[in-house]
Design a protein around this motif. Structure first.
Motif, PDB file in Angstrom:
ATOM      1  N   THR A   1       0.973  -0.721   0.358  1.00 40.69           N
ATOM      2  CA  THR A   1      -0.105   0.091   0.072  1.00 40.69           C
ATOM      3  C   THR A   1       0.911   1.196   0.135  1.00 40.69           C
ATOM      4  OG1 THR A   1      -0.167  -0.307   2.322  1.00 40.69           O
ATOM      5  CG2 THR A   1      -1.620  -1.209   1.183  1.00 40.69           C
ATOM      6  N   ALA A   2       1.855   1.246  -0.080  1.00 37.03           N
ATOM      7  CA  ALA A   2       3.268   2.479  -0.787  1.00 37.03           C
ATOM      8  C   ALA A   2       2.868   2.622  -1.485  1.00 37.03           C
ATOM      9  CB  ALA A   2       4.524   1.999  -0.237  1.00 37.03           C
ATOM     10  N   TYR A   3       3.189   4.139  -2.014  1.00 39.04           N
ATOM     11  CA  TYR A   3       4.061   4.597  -3.318  1.00 39.04           C
ATOM     12  C   TYR A   3       5.067   4.494  -3.485  1.00 39.04           C
ATOM     13  CZ  TYR A   3       0.012   7.368  -3.276  1.00 39.04           C
ATOM     14  OH  TYR A   3      -1.992   7.783  -3.704  1.00 39.04           O
ATOM     15  N   LEU A   4       6.078   3.824  -4.420  1.00 42.38           N
ATOM     16  CA  LEU A   4       7.545   3.813  -4.531  1.00 42.38           C
ATOM     17  C   LEU A   4       7.497   4.118  -5.244  1.00 42.38           C
ATOM     18  CD1 LEU A   4       7.613  -0.693  -4.554  1.00 42.38           C
ATOM     19  CD2 LEU A   4       7.234   1.246  -3.104  1.00 42.38           C
ATOM     20  N   ARG A   5       8.128   5.249  -5.193  1.00 44.98           N
ATOM     21  CA  ARG A   5       8.733   6.393  -6.082  1.00 44.98           C
ATOM     22  C   ARG A   5       9.844   6.151  -6.958  1.00 44.98           C
ATOM     23  NH1 ARG A   5       6.213  11.398  -5.313  1.00 44.98           N
ATOM     24  NH2 ARG A   5       5.663  10.087  -3.035  1.00 44.98           N
ATOM     25  N   PHE A   6      10.057   6.663  -7.816  1.00 47.61           N
ATOM     26  CA  PHE A   6      11.103   6.897  -8.834  1.00 47.61           C
ATOM     27  C   PHE A   6      12.138   7.996  -8.689  1.00 47.61           C
ATOM     28  CE2 PHE A   6       9.530   4.978 -13.352  1.00 47.61           C
ATOM     29  CZ  PHE A   6      11.205   4.212 -12.866  1.00 47.61           C
ATOM     30  N   ALA A   7      13.278   8.760  -7.828  1.00 49.23           N
ATOM     31  CA  ALA A   7      14.259   9.112  -7.638  1.00 49.23           C
ATOM     32  C   ALA A   7      15.266   9.445  -8.483  1.00 49.23           C
ATOM     33  CB  ALA A   7      13.734   8.899  -5.996  1.00 49.23           C
ATOM     34  N   GLY A   8      16.516   9.606  -7.761  1.00 49.07           N
ATOM     35  CA  GLY A   8      17.665   9.914  -8.425  1.00 49.07           C
ATOM     36  C   GLY A   8      17.836   8.188  -9.096  1.00 49.07           C
ATOM     37  N   GLY A   9      19.008   8.956 -10.263  1.00 47.39           N
ATOM     38  CA  GLY A   9      19.836   7.336 -10.859  1.00 47.39           C
ATOM     39  C   GLY A   9      18.440   6.848 -12.275  1.00 47.39           C
TER      40      GLY A   9
ATOM     41  N   LEU B   1       7.559   1.343 -13.850  1.00 46.48           N
ATOM     42  CA  LEU B   1       6.115   1.906 -13.778  1.00 46.48           C
ATOM     43  C   LEU B   1       5.288   0.474 -13.935  1.00 46.48           C
ATOM     44  CD1 LEU B   1       6.763   4.662 -15.671  1.00 46.48           C
ATOM     45  CD2 LEU B   1       5.992   4.780 -13.661  1.00 46.48           C
ATOM     46  N   TYR B   2       5.511  -0.738 -14.948  1.00 45.77           N
ATOM     47  CA  TYR B   2       4.403  -1.644 -14.964  1.00 45.77           C
ATOM     48  C   TYR B   2       4.054  -2.584 -13.782  1.00 45.77           C
ATOM     49  CZ  TYR B   2       1.824  -6.291 -16.762  1.00 45.77           C
ATOM     50  OH  TYR B   2       1.617  -6.888 -16.613  1.00 45.77           O
ATOM     51  N   ILE B   3       5.342  -2.833 -12.886  1.00 49.82           N
ATOM     52  CA  ILE B   3       5.601  -3.449 -11.883  1.00 49.82           C
ATOM     53  C   ILE B   3       5.047  -3.139 -10.577  1.00 49.82           C
ATOM     54  CG2 ILE B   3       7.657  -4.638 -10.195  1.00 49.82           C
ATOM     55  CD1 ILE B   3       8.942  -5.155 -12.443  1.00 49.82           C
ATOM     56  N   GLY B   4       5.268  -1.964 -10.177  1.00 48.36           N
ATOM     57  CA  GLY B   4       5.401  -1.153  -8.990  1.00 48.36           C
ATOM     58  C   GLY B   4       5.637  -0.047  -8.935  1.00 48.36           C
ATOM     59  N   ILE B   5       6.485   0.978  -9.752  1.00 47.29           N
ATOM     60  CA  ILE B   5       7.190   1.897  -9.021  1.00 47.29           C
ATOM     61  C   ILE B   5       5.209   2.584  -9.341  1.00 47.29           C
ATOM     62  CG2 ILE B   5       7.209   4.446 -10.239  1.00 47.29           C
ATOM     63  CD1 ILE B   5       9.379   2.701  -8.594  1.00 47.29           C
ATOM     64  N   ASN B   6       4.589   4.125  -8.605  1.00 52.21           N
ATOM     65  CA  ASN B   6       3.887   4.835  -8.565  1.00 52.21           C
ATOM     66  C   ASN B   6       3.734   5.891  -8.266  1.00 52.21           C
ATOM     67  OD1 ASN B   6       4.039   4.002  -6.199  1.00 52.21           O
ATOM     68  ND2 ASN B   6       1.349   3.532  -5.978  1.00 52.21           N
ATOM     69  N   ALA B   7       5.062   6.842  -8.120  1.00 55.48           N
ATOM     70  CA  ALA B   7       5.313   8.059  -7.780  1.00 55.48           C
ATOM     71  C   ALA B   7       6.565   8.405  -8.381  1.00 55.48           C
ATOM     72  CB  ALA B   7       5.186   8.032  -6.916  1.00 55.48           C
TER      73      ALA B   7
END
Length: 327
Positions: free
Chosen positions: A264-272, A285-291
């Motif tokens: 139930t967490a927002y997994l966020r693309f960040a640095g790199g 994004l398909y797997i689980g990145i939603n931020a």
């Protein structure tokens, strides 16, 4: 427990344990893991996507010795050095990002913590941002005291960011000037005051797969619902400058495991993120990145932010829904 059983268990409200996560990490059938993570993401999080932007509001001269960081005065990396930015510049950046449809704006500063005078200046800046536009304000300012955190909260800061960076068992290998325990004191104090917590770390700093899993479980235990996942980009002049790059499969497996552990967490693309191919970004994004952290400097035309939003939308996400998480 096989992957289908694990999926049913999580979808029905259950949780996996570390032994199961390690078993999944070692399973060669990665596509089944990725598909399971995708289904769990959509089941619990729907198509909501959270966007944020940051400004480096104070740069360099940091007395901490974090091995990954260019801003540490212990290393020889080249970095811009400047004190706290004036309110006017921060307000312009916030308004610029809000006009691009970005939901949140974070003021990020170097150093272990800010002085009370600097916190007062930041609080004034946040109040001015809130008068200018309706962007949600975040802060990332190190190991602040409870009174300092309260000052930020009362000025209009809604979210406090403090990465744990890596697994607790590995942190001491990367930093000797502060501890995970000190980070958690700050996180607990911020939450008690009323701030939402954003906390994640950097993948690929020499940690083991088991330690990545340890980090994911630690964040679950702490109830963190916004988890930035950075991919190490080795910086010349830092102790990690020669660290081998992580394979894209290792990255994708990490995203999938973080999703199964924190459904139930927002997994966020960040640095790199820029070091990943477009195909791998889409797969993430398909797997689980939603931020994601997105946005541009004022000297650009904003095309990168627009490209990012098109990318996220093309993967089935909506950028217009309420994405506040629990405190």
């Amino acid at each position: 427990m096989k992957i289908e059983e694990i999926k049913r268990h999580i979808l029905s409200g259950g949780q996996i344990d570390e032994a199961q996560a390690i078993s999944l990490a070692n399973d060669p059938e990665k596509e089944k893991l990725y598909e399971t993570a995708h289904q769990i993401t959509r089941h619990f999080m729907g198509d909501k996507f959270d966007t944020c932007s940051i400004i480096n509001a104070k740069s360099g001269n940091c007395g901490e010795d974090c091995k990954w960081c260019a801003q540490s005065c212990h290393h020889k990396a080249r970095v811009n050095l400047y004190p706290l930015l004036p309110a006017e510049e921060c307000v312009r950046h916030a308004a610029h990002n809000r006009k691009q449809g970005i939901n949140r704006f974070s003021l990020v500063t170097s150093g272990k913590r800010l002085s009370d005078r600097e916190i007062g200046q930041i609080a004034d800046t946040v109040r001015r941002i809130k008068r200018e536009c309706d962007i949600k304000c975040c802060a990332s300012m190190g190991l602040l005291t409870r009174p300092q955190l309260r000052t930020l909260y009362e000025s209009g800061v809604e979210n406090y960011h403090c990465n744990i960076e890596t697994a607790p068992s590995y942190f001491h290998e990367l930093c000797s000037t502060h501890t995970i325990e000190q980070k958690m004191e700050t996180i607990h104090a911020a939450r008690e005051i009323g701030l939402r917590i954003c906390s994640g770390g950097i993948i690929g700093m020499g940690e083991t797969t088991e330690q990545r899993i340890e980090m994911a479980f630690f964040l679950r235990k702490e109830g963190v619902l916004s988890i930035p996942l950075n991919l190490l980009r080795p910086i010349q002049g830092t102790p990690l400058e020669n660290t081998p790059a992580l394979s894209e499969e290792e990255w994708l497996t990490t995203v999938a495991l973080f999703r199964l552990i924190n459904p139930t967490a927002y997994l966020r693309f960040a640095g790199g993120r820029a070091s990943l191919s477009e195909a791998t970004q889409r797969k993430s994004l398909y797997i689980g990145i939603n931020a994601a952290i997105i946005g541009d400097l004022l000297t650009t035309i904003g095309s990168k932010a627009e490209e990012d939003k098109k990318l996220f939308s093309s993967e089935g996400y909506s950028l217009t829904e309420n994405t506040n998480w629990e405190k």
